[in-house]
Design a protein around this motif. Sequence first.
Motif, PDB file in Angstrom:
ATOM      1  N   SER A   7       0.815  -1.209   0.000  1.00  0.00           N
ATOM      2  CA  SER A   7       0.000   0.000   0.000  1.00  0.00           C
ATOM      3  C   SER A   7       0.853   1.266   0.000  1.00  0.00           C
ATOM      4  O   SER A   7       0.573   2.218  -0.741  1.00  0.00           O
ATOM      5  N   ARG A  10       2.302   2.956  -3.266  1.00  0.00           N
ATOM      6  CA  ARG A  10       1.444   3.638  -4.241  1.00  0.00           C
ATOM      7  C   ARG A  10       1.725   5.136  -4.247  1.00  0.00           C
ATOM      8  O   ARG A  10       2.273   5.703  -3.311  1.00  0.00           O
ATOM      9  N   SER A  23      -2.689   3.402  -7.616  1.00  0.00           N
ATOM     10  CA  SER A  23      -1.959   2.159  -7.876  1.00  0.00           C
ATOM     11  C   SER A  23      -1.153   2.222  -9.166  1.00  0.00           C
ATOM     12  O   SER A  23      -0.181   1.480  -9.328  1.00  0.00           O
ATOM     13  N   ILE A  43      -6.378   2.304 -10.652  1.00  0.00           N
ATOM     14  CA  ILE A  43      -7.135   2.042  -9.423  1.00  0.00           C
ATOM     15  C   ILE A  43      -6.790   3.176  -8.472  1.00  0.00           C
ATOM     16  O   ILE A  43      -5.673   3.249  -7.964  1.00  0.00           O
ATOM     17  N   GLU A  45      -7.807   4.887  -4.948  1.00  0.00           N
ATOM     18  CA  GLU A  45      -8.559   4.780  -3.698  1.00  0.00           C
ATOM     19  C   GLU A  45      -8.773   6.200  -3.182  1.00  0.00           C
ATOM     20  O   GLU A  45      -7.830   6.855  -2.749  1.00  0.00           O
ATOM     21  N   LEU A 115     -13.319   3.170  -4.641  1.00  0.00           N
ATOM     22  CA  LEU A 115     -12.301   2.831  -5.621  1.00  0.00           C
ATOM     23  C   LEU A 115     -12.816   3.237  -6.988  1.00  0.00           C
ATOM     24  O   LEU A 115     -13.929   2.880  -7.378  1.00  0.00           O
ATOM     25  N   TYR A 187      -4.935  -9.582 -11.255  1.00  0.00           N
ATOM     26  CA  TYR A 187      -4.531  -8.504 -10.355  1.00  0.00           C
ATOM     27  C   TYR A 187      -5.487  -8.541  -9.165  1.00  0.00           C
ATOM     28  O   TYR A 187      -6.702  -8.559  -9.341  1.00  0.00           O
ATOM     29  N   HIS A 189      -6.571  -6.635  -5.612  1.00  0.00           N
ATOM     30  CA  HIS A 189      -6.481  -5.425  -4.788  1.00  0.00           C
ATOM     31  C   HIS A 189      -7.259  -5.658  -3.505  1.00  0.00           C
ATOM     32  O   HIS A 189      -8.447  -5.987  -3.536  1.00  0.00           O
ATOM     33  N   ALA A 191      -9.124  -4.199  -0.642  1.00  0.00           N
ATOM     34  CA  ALA A 191      -9.786  -2.934  -0.314  1.00  0.00           C
ATOM     35  C   ALA A 191      -9.766  -2.665   1.184  1.00  0.00           C
ATOM     36  O   ALA A 191      -9.631  -1.517   1.614  1.00  0.00           O
ATOM     37  N   GLY A 205      -4.971  -2.078   0.939  1.00  0.00           N
ATOM     38  CA  GLY A 205      -4.181  -1.252   0.034  1.00  0.00           C
ATOM     39  C   GLY A 205      -3.113  -1.999  -0.723  1.00  0.00           C
ATOM     40  O   GLY A 205      -2.581  -1.484  -1.710  1.00  0.00           O
ATOM     41  N   ASP A 206      -2.787  -3.216  -0.275  1.00  0.00           N
ATOM     42  CA  ASP A 206      -1.792  -4.028  -0.975  1.00  0.00           C
ATOM     43  C   ASP A 206      -2.399  -4.620  -2.246  1.00  0.00           C
ATOM     44  O   ASP A 206      -3.625  -4.769  -2.373  1.00  0.00           O
ATOM     45  N   ALA A 207      -1.514  -4.996  -3.171  1.00  0.00           N
ATOM     46  CA  ALA A 207      -1.952  -5.628  -4.410  1.00  0.00           C
ATOM     47  C   ALA A 207      -1.011  -6.761  -4.771  1.00  0.00           C
ATOM     48  O   ALA A 207       0.163  -6.781  -4.381  1.00  0.00           O
TER      49      ALA A 207
END
Length: 235
Positions: A7, A10, A23, A43, A45, A115, A187, A189, A191, A205-207
Amino acid sequence: MIEIRRSAERGHANHGWLDSYHSFSFADYHDAKHVHFGPLRVINEDRIAGGQGFGTHGHRDMEIVTYVLEGALAHRDSMGNGSTIRHGDVQRMSAGTGVMHSEFNASQDEEVHLLQIWVIPQRAGDAPGYEEKRFDAADKRGRLRVVASPDGREGSVTIHADASIYAALIDGTERAELPLQAGRLAYVHVARGALTVNGKALSAGDAAMITEADTVTLENGESAEVLVFDLGSLN
């Protein structure tokens, strides 16, 4: 192969009324390593303060999907659409040959958290369009529920792109899997909350960017809300 992006890695812009994490490269945030992933282009947020929002502005040739996490967002556009979307609602606006729209926090007091997702369409120059659908928590509990797809299957919104978007709520012993066809990208994400994706621990927040895999597995959730993108390559 799985690549994790945390996260904090970003892009971030805080404008006071708008606190936004990016992102992918967006506005003043430029990152040559994260411009797009397949047709997934944006993306963001966003947290928008009460009574604030984006005034009327234009887009073209982009599929724009909005997924609300908390609060309510008021939408108006040049196609004559006007609505307020809340958590559980998924909105799709195809910009096509051009559309003007505005987005404002529907509350004067409470923040809206959302998002906003942009997906590159398969072709340019289509007519603009709009659609929204609601997916209750029960639809997503312990499973991957398709919320956007090229063919509108299972009541999802229709996006004119080589992409399907799934939403899931994963907690405790719940487990969900998404099979991937050969050559597809995925991918993930997160939330909110936390969980493991193909054995890797992710938090809000991580992907995860997944290539050359046959399955995406979500498990070990801690009140996790997750979006998973099944994507074609972008030539």
